[in-house]
Every structure is written in C-alpha cells, then in structure tokens.
Design a protein around this motif. Structure first.
Motif, PDB file in Angstrom:
ATOM      1  N   GLY A  25       0.823  -1.215   0.000  1.00  0.00           N
ATOM      2  CA  GLY A  25       0.000   0.000   0.000  1.00  0.00           C
ATOM      3  C   GLY A  25       0.849   1.254   0.000  1.00  0.00           C
ATOM      4  O   GLY A  25       0.606   2.195  -0.764  1.00  0.00           O
ATOM      5  N   PHE A  26       1.882   1.285   0.871  1.00  0.00           N
ATOM      6  CA  PHE A  26       2.774   2.451   0.923  1.00  0.00           C
ATOM      7  C   PHE A  26       3.532   2.625  -0.389  1.00  0.00           C
ATOM      8  O   PHE A  26       3.642   3.740  -0.905  1.00  0.00           O
ATOM      9  CB  PHE A  26       3.787   2.321   2.064  1.00  0.00           C
ATOM     10  CG  PHE A  26       3.302   2.868   3.374  1.00  0.00           C
ATOM     11  CD1 PHE A  26       2.853   4.181   3.493  1.00  0.00           C
ATOM     12  CD2 PHE A  26       3.318   2.071   4.506  1.00  0.00           C
ATOM     13  CE1 PHE A  26       2.422   4.685   4.712  1.00  0.00           C
ATOM     14  CE2 PHE A  26       2.885   2.567   5.730  1.00  0.00           C
ATOM     15  CZ  PHE A  26       2.437   3.875   5.834  1.00  0.00           C
ATOM     16  N   LEU A  27       4.071   1.531  -0.935  1.00  0.00           N
ATOM     17  CA  LEU A  27       4.867   1.660  -2.149  1.00  0.00           C
ATOM     18  C   LEU A  27       4.001   2.129  -3.312  1.00  0.00           C
ATOM     19  O   LEU A  27       4.401   3.010  -4.073  1.00  0.00           O
ATOM     20  CB  LEU A  27       5.575   0.339  -2.485  1.00  0.00           C
ATOM     21  CG  LEU A  27       6.557   0.408  -3.654  1.00  0.00           C
ATOM     22  CD1 LEU A  27       7.606   1.493  -3.467  1.00  0.00           C
ATOM     23  CD2 LEU A  27       7.231  -0.949  -3.857  1.00  0.00           C
ATOM     24  N   THR A  28       2.813   1.586  -3.434  1.00  0.00           N
ATOM     25  CA  THR A  28       1.890   2.016  -4.495  1.00  0.00           C
ATOM     26  C   THR A  28       1.554   3.496  -4.325  1.00  0.00           C
ATOM     27  O   THR A  28       1.562   4.265  -5.289  1.00  0.00           O
ATOM     28  CB  THR A  28       0.608   1.167  -4.455  1.00  0.00           C
ATOM     29  OG1 THR A  28       0.964  -0.208  -4.667  1.00  0.00           O
ATOM     30  CG2 THR A  28      -0.382   1.598  -5.531  1.00  0.00           C
ATOM     31  N   HIS A  29       1.286   3.901  -3.089  1.00  0.00           N
ATOM     32  CA  HIS A  29       0.896   5.280  -2.799  1.00  0.00           C
ATOM     33  C   HIS A  29       2.048   6.259  -3.039  1.00  0.00           C
ATOM     34  O   HIS A  29       1.856   7.325  -3.623  1.00  0.00           O
ATOM     35  CB  HIS A  29       0.414   5.364  -1.350  1.00  0.00           C
ATOM     36  CG  HIS A  29      -0.031   6.722  -0.924  1.00  0.00           C
ATOM     37  ND1 HIS A  29      -1.249   7.253  -1.291  1.00  0.00           N
ATOM     38  CD2 HIS A  29       0.581   7.664  -0.154  1.00  0.00           C
ATOM     39  CE1 HIS A  29      -1.363   8.476  -0.771  1.00  0.00           C
ATOM     40  NE2 HIS A  29      -0.270   8.744  -0.076  1.00  0.00           N
ATOM     41  N   LEU A  30       3.254   5.899  -2.583  1.00  0.00           N
ATOM     42  CA  LEU A  30       4.378   6.830  -2.625  1.00  0.00           C
ATOM     43  C   LEU A  30       5.135   6.824  -3.959  1.00  0.00           C
ATOM     44  O   LEU A  30       5.712   7.839  -4.340  1.00  0.00           O
ATOM     45  CB  LEU A  30       5.353   6.519  -1.487  1.00  0.00           C
ATOM     46  CG  LEU A  30       4.785   6.710  -0.073  1.00  0.00           C
ATOM     47  CD1 LEU A  30       5.742   6.175   0.974  1.00  0.00           C
ATOM     48  CD2 LEU A  30       4.460   8.185   0.179  1.00  0.00           C
TER      49      LEU A  30
END
Length: 139
Positions: A25-30
C-alpha cells in the motif's frame, strides 16, 4: 503518459494480511506507477488484517480492497526486488534478484494501537527503498 515501471517489487510474509499488504500500500501510494508492486504469502489468510486496514486508513491509504494471495514462483521471477517479512523457508530464491529481509513484528492478532509502530517502520523502509530504486535509475 504511460511509462515502464523503474522496478518491480514483491513483498512476502506468511499470511499476506498485514506487513506485506501495508508495504504494498505504501509503495503504491508513494511511488505511483514508477514501481510495479506485488504482495503474496506462503500461507495466505482469508482476509487482510482489519487492524492493518485501519492503521493504513489513518494515513490516507486504503488497502481494504486487497485480498491475500498465494506466493508463486512466477511472482518471484517477475520481480526485481523480493522483500521478505518472515516467510521462513517458504521463500523461493532465484539468482539475479535483490533480496531484502525486513525483520518486522507480525501484526496478526494485535489491535490498531500495536499496529501503528509497525506501519510507521514499514513506511520508513519503503521511503528508503524508493530512494534506492530512484538512485539505480540515475546510473
């Protein structure tokens, strides 16, 4: 504008319900479409950990639509980075991949208060990973 991702990353933990889902989730978002993101588990759970969903929602990232997935050889082969989070001997190893093992506490069975520090540690590691991927692209 469609561009090829700079790298592909696979996050692996046992149940694919907490740590790997938050990391994805973080990698997709950032990183957006700069990085292709996958996550899987050696023994996937029935659903994503509700405390992980809640902790991510607190930082504006919705992972409630994710489903735990079984780890496949194909997913490993298709990834540049394979980041394990306690999947033990179930993680297949292939030459030419960059393997990282992140020792993170398992959020299974914990409330959102206990999941927040794990989430924050994952975010810090994701930010460092993005910097590393970006640095590789500049070479």
């Amino acid at each position: 504008m469609s561009s090829t991702p700079a790298a592909s990353v696979l996050f692996v933990c046992v149940h694919n319900a907490g740590r790997s889902q938050m990391a994805a989730g973080f990698l997709t978002h950032l990183a957006g479409d700069r990085v292709e993101v996958r996550s899987a588990g050696s023994v996937p759970a029935d659903q994503v950990n509700p405390a992980a969903i809640e902790a991510m929602k607190e930082v504006g990232i919705d992972i409630s639509d994710q489903q735990p997935k079984i780890l496949t050889t194909e997913a490993v082969q298709a990834s540049d980075y394979v980041i394990t989070m306690g999947c033990g001997d179930a993680c297949p190893i292939f030459p030419g991949k960059k393997y990282l093992d992140w020792a993170l506490e398992d959020p299974a069975g914990k409330g959102v208060e206990s999941v927040r520090p794990i989430r924050d540690e994952i975010k810090a590691r994701i930010e460092a990973l993005i910097a590393e991927i970006d640095a590789q692209q500049e070479k």
